[in-house]
Design a protein around this motif. Structure first.
Motif, PDB file in Angstrom:
ATOM      1  N   GLY A   1     -21.071  23.512  15.064  1.00 18.68           N
ATOM      2  CA  GLY A   1     -21.323  23.656  16.500  1.00 18.68           C
ATOM      3  C   GLY A   1     -21.619  22.337  17.187  1.00 18.68           C
ATOM      4  O   GLY A   1     -21.703  22.273  18.415  1.00 18.68           O
ATOM      5  N   ILE A   2     -21.776  21.286  16.397  1.00 18.15           N
ATOM      6  CA  ILE A   2     -22.080  19.963  16.974  1.00 18.15           C
ATOM      7  C   ILE A   2     -20.765  19.201  17.095  1.00 18.15           C
ATOM      8  O   ILE A   2     -20.123  18.877  16.094  1.00 18.15           O
ATOM      9  N   SER A   3     -20.360  18.916  18.329  1.00 12.96           N
ATOM     10  CA  SER A   3     -19.075  18.249  18.546  1.00 12.96           C
ATOM     11  C   SER A   3     -19.229  16.756  18.819  1.00 12.96           C
ATOM     12  O   SER A   3     -18.289  15.997  18.662  1.00 12.96           O
ATOM     13  N   LYS A   4     -20.427  16.345  19.246  1.00  9.35           N
ATOM     14  CA  LYS A   4     -20.637  14.937  19.577  1.00  9.35           C
ATOM     15  C   LYS A   4     -21.544  14.306  18.535  1.00  9.35           C
ATOM     16  O   LYS A   4     -22.624  14.799  18.243  1.00  9.35           O
ATOM     17  N   GLU A   5     -21.104  13.198  18.016  1.00  5.86           N
ATOM     18  CA  GLU A   5     -21.900  12.477  17.018  1.00  5.86           C
ATOM     19  C   GLU A   5     -23.040  11.743  17.710  1.00  5.86           C
ATOM     20  O   GLU A   5     -22.893  11.264  18.834  1.00  5.86           O
ATOM     21  N   GLY A   6     -24.203  11.670  17.054  1.00  7.79           N
ATOM     22  CA  GLY A   6     -25.313  10.932  17.639  1.00  7.79           C
ATOM     23  C   GLY A   6     -26.661  11.431  17.153  1.00  7.79           C
ATOM     24  O   GLY A   6     -26.764  12.305  16.297  1.00  7.79           O
ATOM     25  N   THR A   7     -27.687  10.837  17.708  1.00  7.05           N
ATOM     26  CA  THR A   7     -29.063  11.223  17.405  1.00  7.05           C
ATOM     27  C   THR A   7     -29.579  12.020  18.592  1.00  7.05           C
ATOM     28  O   THR A   7     -29.469  11.575  19.741  1.00  7.05           O
ATOM     29  N   TYR A   8     -30.174  13.190  18.308  1.00  5.96           N
ATOM     30  CA  TYR A   8     -30.642  14.068  19.376  1.00  5.96           C
ATOM     31  C   TYR A   8     -32.123  14.373  19.205  1.00  5.96           C
ATOM     32  O   TYR A   8     -32.607  14.529  18.084  1.00  5.96           O
ATOM     33  N   LYS A   9     -32.794  14.458  20.335  1.00  2.00           N
ATOM     34  CA  LYS A   9     -34.214  14.834  20.342  1.00  2.00           C
ATOM     35  C   LYS A   9     -34.388  16.010  21.277  1.00  2.00           C
ATOM     36  O   LYS A   9     -33.792  16.041  22.354  1.00  2.00           O
ATOM     37  N   LYS A  10     -35.222  16.950  20.883  1.00  2.00           N
ATOM     38  CA  LYS A  10     -35.482  18.126  21.706  1.00  2.00           C
ATOM     39  C   LYS A  10     -36.941  18.517  21.512  1.00  2.00           C
ATOM     40  O   LYS A  10     -37.449  18.548  20.392  1.00  2.00           O
ATOM     41  N   THR A  11     -37.606  18.800  22.601  1.00  2.00           N
ATOM     42  CA  THR A  11     -38.992  19.250  22.546  1.00  2.00           C
ATOM     43  C   THR A  11     -39.026  20.745  22.816  1.00  2.00           C
ATOM     44  O   THR A  11     -38.501  21.208  23.835  1.00  2.00           O
ATOM     45  N   ILE A  12     -39.637  21.477  21.901  1.00  2.00           N
ATOM     46  CA  ILE A  12     -39.787  22.929  22.025  1.00  2.00           C
ATOM     47  C   ILE A  12     -41.282  23.214  22.050  1.00  2.00           C
ATOM     48  O   ILE A  12     -42.040  22.707  21.220  1.00  2.00           O
ATOM     49  N   TYR A  13     -41.722  24.057  22.975  1.00  2.00           N
ATOM     50  CA  TYR A  13     -43.132  24.408  23.087  1.00  2.00           C
ATOM     51  C   TYR A  13     -43.400  25.761  22.432  1.00  2.00           C
ATOM     52  O   TYR A  13     -42.583  26.676  22.527  1.00  2.00           O
ATOM     53  N   MET A  14     -44.551  25.838  21.753  1.00  2.00           N
ATOM     54  CA  MET A  14     -44.936  27.081  21.092  1.00  2.00           C
ATOM     55  C   MET A  14     -46.203  27.614  21.768  1.00  2.00           C
ATOM     56  O   MET A  14     -47.104  26.846  22.095  1.00  2.00           O
ATOM     57  N   THR A  15     -46.249  28.920  21.939  1.00  2.00           N
ATOM     58  CA  THR A  15     -47.448  29.575  22.447  1.00  2.00           C
ATOM     59  C   THR A  15     -47.711  30.807  21.584  1.00  2.00           C
ATOM     60  O   THR A  15     -46.842  31.251  20.830  1.00  2.00           O
TER      61      THR A  15
END
Length: 183
Positions: free
Chosen positions: A164-178
């Protein structure tokens, strides 16, 4: 027996001699309290002791409130402190995905205490289906147990689908938990 009487008699003579010489004897029954300053005494409001005379601004008596009785009430209060359930851990996940590889990354979530009810609380995420490379295809999913019943929640994991990943690179994502409750 004679020696005992002699020792007691000598002791009485010694104490008497000390008292005659002006040396004060210690009185074990003298219980004097230390002096307390007026500012150290807690201030307690006084209860009214007489009838209240009500007057207007000119000093004319409007009425008299009769004091029926004075009462002091002793009360006891008990407080129950409830500490809310909180998530203590921050989770950083790093992974490398090569081509169409599928990675499963487990992680644990630490809470401040064990939940007080079983099968009642659950972890809510701000996002569970994530498009990490923003190409429109969901490639990352977060899974966790339906309910949390322990201080350290095990069994949570993230799946990353390389197809599902079409673009090469480094990715960051912040997800919040409650923490949520059963609906």
């Amino acid at each position: 027996m004679g020696k005992l009487i002699f020792i007691v008699f000598m002791s009485i003579l010694n104490f008497s001699a000390l008292a005659v010489k002006g040396i004060p004897l210690i009185d074990v029954h003298d219980i004097t309290l230390p002096k307390i300053k007026d500012e150290d005494v807690p201030k307690v409001p006084k209860l009214p002791g007489k009838d209240l005379v009500e007057k207007d601004k000119k000093g004319i008596v409007l009425g008299i409130r009769k004091l029926e009785k004075n009462t002091t009430i002793m009360m006891e209060a008990q407080v129950k402190v409830v500490v809310p359930l909180e998530i203590l851990s921050d989770i950083d996940i790093n992974t490398v995905v090569i081509d169409n590889e599928k990675n499963k990354i487990p992680f644990d979530i630490e809470l401040n205490k064990k939940p007080d009810q079983d099968n009642y609380y659950k972890i809510n995420f701000s996002e569970t289906n994530i498009d990490i490379d923003k190409d429109g295809i969901i490639d990352t999913k977060i899974y966790s147990p339906d309910y949390i019943n322990t201080k350290i929640v095990k069994g949570s994991y993230i799946t990353v689908d390389g197809s599902g990943i079409s673009k090469e690179g480094t990715y960051k994502k912040t997800i919040y938990m409650t923490i949520g409750v059963r609906e």
